[in-house]
Write an enzyme that holds these catalytic residues in place. Structure first.
Site, PDB file in Angstrom:
ATOM      1  CB  CYS A   2      -0.872   0.027   1.239  1.00 33.66           C
ATOM      2  SG  CYS A   2      -1.850  -1.456   1.423  1.00 33.66           S
ATOM      3  NE  ARG A  27       4.636   1.883  -0.886  1.00 30.97           N
ATOM      4  CZ  ARG A  27       5.868   1.588  -0.513  1.00 30.97           C
ATOM      5  NH1 ARG A  27       6.888   2.115  -1.121  1.00 30.97           N
ATOM      6  NH2 ARG A  27       6.080   0.747   0.490  1.00 30.97           N
ATOM      7  CD1 TRP A  75      -1.015  -5.453  -4.528  1.00 24.40           C
ATOM      8  CD2 TRP A  75      -0.455  -6.386  -2.583  1.00 24.40           C
ATOM      9  NE1 TRP A  75      -0.584  -6.726  -4.774  1.00 24.40           N
ATOM     10  CE2 TRP A  75      -0.232  -7.316  -3.610  1.00 24.40           C
ATOM     11  CE3 TRP A  75      -0.176  -6.770  -1.261  1.00 24.40           C
ATOM     12  CZ2 TRP A  75       0.256  -8.602  -3.368  1.00 24.40           C
ATOM     13  CZ3 TRP A  75       0.313  -8.038  -1.030  1.00 24.40           C
ATOM     14  CH2 TRP A  75       0.531  -8.934  -2.076  1.00 24.40           C
ATOM     15  CG  ASN A 101       2.176  -0.798   3.656  1.00 20.75           C
ATOM     16  OD1 ASN A 101       1.718  -1.889   3.323  1.00 20.75           O
ATOM     17  ND2 ASN A 101       3.427  -0.433   3.406  1.00 20.75           N
ATOM     18  N   GLY A 102       0.563  -2.781   5.868  1.00 19.16           N
ATOM     19  CA  GLY A 102       1.089  -3.839   6.728  1.00 19.16           C
ATOM     20  C   GLY A 102      -0.021  -4.813   7.070  1.00 19.16           C
ATOM     21  CD  GLU A 481      14.240  -9.949 -14.202  1.00 14.99           C
ATOM     22  OE1 GLU A 481      13.880 -10.729 -13.300  1.00 14.99           O
ATOM     23  OE2 GLU A 481      13.823  -8.777 -14.265  1.00 14.99           O
ATOM     24  CE  LYS A 485      11.043  -8.409 -15.107  1.00 13.39           C
ATOM     25  NZ  LYS A 485      11.154  -7.567 -13.961  1.00 13.39           N
ATOM     26  CD  GLU A 488       7.522  -9.068 -12.723  1.00 14.79           C
ATOM     27  OE1 GLU A 488       7.714  -8.934 -11.520  1.00 14.79           O
ATOM     28  OE2 GLU A 488       8.274  -8.564 -13.577  1.00 14.79           O
ATOM     29  CG  HIS A 504      16.101 -34.057 -17.247  1.00 15.37           C
ATOM     30  ND1 HIS A 504      16.376 -35.376 -17.510  1.00 15.37           N
ATOM     31  CD2 HIS A 504      17.295 -33.414 -17.305  1.00 15.37           C
ATOM     32  CE1 HIS A 504      17.683 -35.539 -17.684  1.00 15.37           C
ATOM     33  NE2 HIS A 504      18.270 -34.351 -17.569  1.00 15.37           N
ATOM     34  CE  LYS A 603       9.883  -0.641  -8.594  1.00 18.50           C
ATOM     35  NZ  LYS A 603      10.210  -1.748  -9.499  1.00 18.50           N
TER      36      LYS A 603
HETATM   37  C1  G6P Z   1       7.846  -7.633  -5.723  1.00 23.20           C
HETATM   38  C2  G6P Z   1       8.038  -6.945  -7.055  1.00 23.20           C
HETATM   39  C3  G6P Z   1       9.199  -7.595  -7.812  1.00 23.20           C
HETATM   40  C4  G6P Z   1      10.453  -7.592  -6.951  1.00 23.20           C
HETATM   41  C5  G6P Z   1      10.214  -8.283  -5.607  1.00 23.20           C
HETATM   42  C6  G6P Z   1      11.385  -8.099  -4.673  1.00 23.20           C
HETATM   43  O1  G6P Z   1       7.337  -8.917  -5.925  1.00 23.20           O
HETATM   44  O2  G6P Z   1       6.864  -6.990  -7.825  1.00 23.20           O
HETATM   45  O3  G6P Z   1       9.454  -6.857  -8.992  1.00 23.20           O
HETATM   46  O4  G6P Z   1      11.490  -8.230  -7.634  1.00 23.20           O
HETATM   47  O5  G6P Z   1       9.069  -7.712  -4.974  1.00 23.20           O
HETATM   48  O6  G6P Z   1      11.511  -6.723  -4.392  1.00 23.20           O
HETATM   49  P1  G6P Z   1      12.789  -6.054  -3.768  1.00 23.20           P
HETATM   50  O7  G6P Z   1      12.383  -4.641  -3.489  1.00 23.20           O
HETATM   51  O8  G6P Z   1      13.122  -6.816  -2.513  1.00 23.20           O
HETATM   52  O9  G6P Z   1      13.889  -6.158  -4.760  1.00 23.20           O
END
Ligand code: G6P
Length: 608
Positions: A2, A27, A75, A101-102, A481, A485, A488, A504, A603
């Site tokens: 949040c 966020r 969120w 938030n939390g 990665e 992407k 996501e 496998h 994020k």
């Molecule tokens: C969330 C984000 C990801 C990120 C992960 C870890 O899931 O959506 O993009 O890689 O958190 O975040 P950090 O701030 O610890 O790198």
């Protein structure tokens, strides 16, 4: 997670809060709301399921004039996204409002107690109990009441509370969730991160866990939960408001992909000395580093993939066991840790709950903990003996790009610096590394230029049923990665796999509808990778290869090729991921997805 913003001062609070919410929306964005004490002394609350734009529409001609207020973008954790569950939440009297938030972990017990005591709770959220606890504790002083209420809470919180009858005062508190205070000229701000308030002030206080901030226009008193005043330094945010704007790009993600050459330059600034890598941030822990016999990296999401590069290099260069573990697994199944263990926590935000908890556990067991983070003042820096910053500038798109490449560059430099200190890095290896690092920003620029084909290729692949990404060695983190992407932002399934494992099991997924994306850059395992690529081709899968400029055989083997410049293997992950970021971006755009704010994500995730 949040986003939180609060304001008290001479400006019209409504527009300040809505502007802050738009900047914080990355966020979390399943609902949004604001509360104001209007110039008439009324409490005004408007909150809506959906994005900030839905809230703004609901406000029609704009919020009423007010000098104080709170804003929140959510969120969801407890209670589905709805108007009712959106923050702010109020007490029974309708005078007290709270944003949070939390997670209040004991909220069920508190809720039962409050209901038994005659309170009426309207939402399904954990947050609402806080408003009612403050109501019970209120005896004319909001900060005192908040401190009493905090004594009842278990879990994590960044909270801001406002009382209609104290119309200049905001009270904020934090425990295991980020909250900063912004100091303006005759005005005060509170926010979950600097992006919300940077347009108004750069002077901030990063609150520590357990802090309570008592704010009026232009004054900020920080106490502990017992009311004892604590001294917190004022920091200056080093980036400008423009850095967090789109600057002419269609999306933040595209802008941030293009910022990667500059971000890499920034990440290396001051760290390359002649033919050596030197991270001054480690100087305070050199003695401890000299005795390490094992390295554990911990991280989540994109940061975890970056940390895999670090693990490989620590092991190779230091000659000690090194590995990376996702923080949520590390925490509940920790390896042996002692004073000779180096734990490296990699986290863009510095606020990821799982990573923080894992770092804390490691620190408690005696490890030397180093944070690799983009966020000065973040919680992870307090769990660590040394912090190495990415210096990548603000990243707003939920899908990480420039923080991935700078995380890789930074863990490479970290491993090199420590290996040098221990006398285990051959001078020639270090010289080659430094040379390659210096060329990297320009090569990243070239990788972006070479990816001009990504848009047209994405057009042809955007209707795929899913993707299989494969890589070996340093190509493997790039495959992971690249697949993340796609998942996501395009909502297509994509699997990142060690290429040798393709046969496998996952090879059964390949057909004309499921292309194979192969990281086939120049490396010691290139021929092996090509064999795996051919296995996919033989199953009718289209093959999209990421290959090194000058590779004259790949064009005959792959259906399509995305080219990158040549570099040393440890840095190849950085260049290989760039076309994959652009490919994922264009696939998502073609599929009409919300690139910067994909569904269900946030994020930074400040809950476990
Ligand atoms: C969330 C984000 C990801 C990120 C992960 C870890 O899931 O959506 O993009 O890689 O958190 O975040 P950090 O701030 O610890 O790198």
């Amino acid at each position: 997670m949040c986003g939180i913003v609060g304001y008290t001062g001479p400006r019209d609070a409504g527009p300040v809060l809505l502007d802050g919410l738009r900047r914080l929306e990355y966020r979390g964005y399943d609902s949004a709301g604001i509360a104001l004490v209007t110039d008439n002394g009324d409490l005004f609350v408007e909150k809506r399921a959906g994005k900030v734009a839905v809230l703004t529409d609901a406000l029609g001609g704009g919020p009423p004039s007010a000098g104080i207020g709170l804003g929140h973008t959510r969120w969801a954790t407890h209670g589905r996204p709805s108007d009712l569950n959106a923050h702010p939440h109020s007490d029974c009297t309708g005078r007290i409002t709270v944003i949070h938030n939390g997670i209040v972990e004991n909220f069920r017990e508190l809720r039962d107690e409050l209901v038994a005591g005659g309170h009426t709770l309207k939402s399904e959220t954990d947050t609402e109990v806080v408003a009612h606890l403050v109501e019970d504790a209120y005896k004319g002083d909001l900060a005192d009441a908040v401190r009493v209420a905090l004594g009842r809470l278990e879990g994590a919180y960044a909270l801001v509370v406002m009382h209609r009858d104290e119309p200049q005062r905001l009270v904020g508190a934090r425990l295991n969730a980020p909250l900063i205070v912004g100091l303006g000229d005759g005005e005060s701000f509170v926010a979950s991160d600097a992006a919300a308030i940077i347009a108004y002030t750069k002077r901030v206080i990063f609150l520590a866990d357990g802090d309570v901030a008592d704010l009026t226009p232009g004054t900020a008193t920080i106490t502990d939960r017992l009311g004892v005043v604590v001294d917190r330094p004022i920091d200056i945010i080093p980036w400008s408001a423009e850095a967090a704007e789109k600057g002419g790009y269609a999306h933040f993600m595209l802008k941030e992909i293009h910022e990667q050459p500059a971000a890499l330059t920034a990440a290396m600034t001051g760290r390359l000395r002649g033919e050596s890598v030197r991270l001054e941030e480690l100087d305070g822990i050199r003695t401890r580093l000299s005795g390490i016999d094992r390295v554990e990296l911990i991280a989540c999401g994109t940061a975890y993939y970056a940390s895999l590069v670090g693990a490989a290099l620590f092991q190779d260069w230091l000659g000690v066991p090194a590995r990376s573990t996702v923080a949520s697994e590390f925490r509940y199944s920790p390896p042996p840790i002692d004073a000779r263990t180096l734990v490296v926590a990699v986290t863009q935000s510095g606020e990821t709950a799982d990573t923080i908890a894992a770092a804390r556990l490691a620190g408690d067991r005696g490890a030397v903990v180093v944070a690799v983070t983009n966020t000065v003042g973040s919680a992870i820096t307090r769990e660590s003996h040394a912090s190495v910053f990415l210096q990548a500038g603000p990243e707003v798109a939920v899908a990480a790009t420039k923080t991935f490449v700078t995380q890789v560059a930074t863990v490479v430099m970290l491993a090199a610096d420590i290996a040098h200190q221990l006398g285990r890095l051959p001078a020639e290896t270090e010289r080659d590394l430094v040379g390659a690092l210096r060329r990297l920003p320009e090569q990243a620029e070239r990788a972006i230029e070479l990816s001009v084909a990504a848009e047209e290729i994405a057009d042809r692949y955007a209707s795929a049923a899913g993707f299989m990404y494969i890589g070996r060695s340093f190509g493997y983190p790039a495959a992971l990665e690249g697949a993340l992407k796609i998942k996501e932002i395009s909502y297509l399934h994509a699997e990142g796999y060690a290429a040798g494992e393709l046969k496998h099991g996952p090879i059964s997924l390949l057909d004309a509808e499921v292309p194979l994306v192969a990281i086939a850059t120049r490396s010691a395992v290139y021929e092996k990778l090509i064999s795996n690529l051919m296995e996919g081709k033989a199953r009718d899968a289209r093959v999209l290869a990421v290959a090194t400029e000058g590779d004259d055989q790949i064009g005959r083997l792959a259906t399509d090729v995305l080219w990158v410049p040549d570099t040393i293997e440890p840095l190849s992950t950085i260049l290989a991921v760039i076309p994959l970021q652009l490919f994922a971006y264009y696939v998502a755009v073609k599929r009409g997805r919300d690139v910067d704010q994909p569904r269900n994500l946030a994020k930074s995730v400040t809950v476990e």
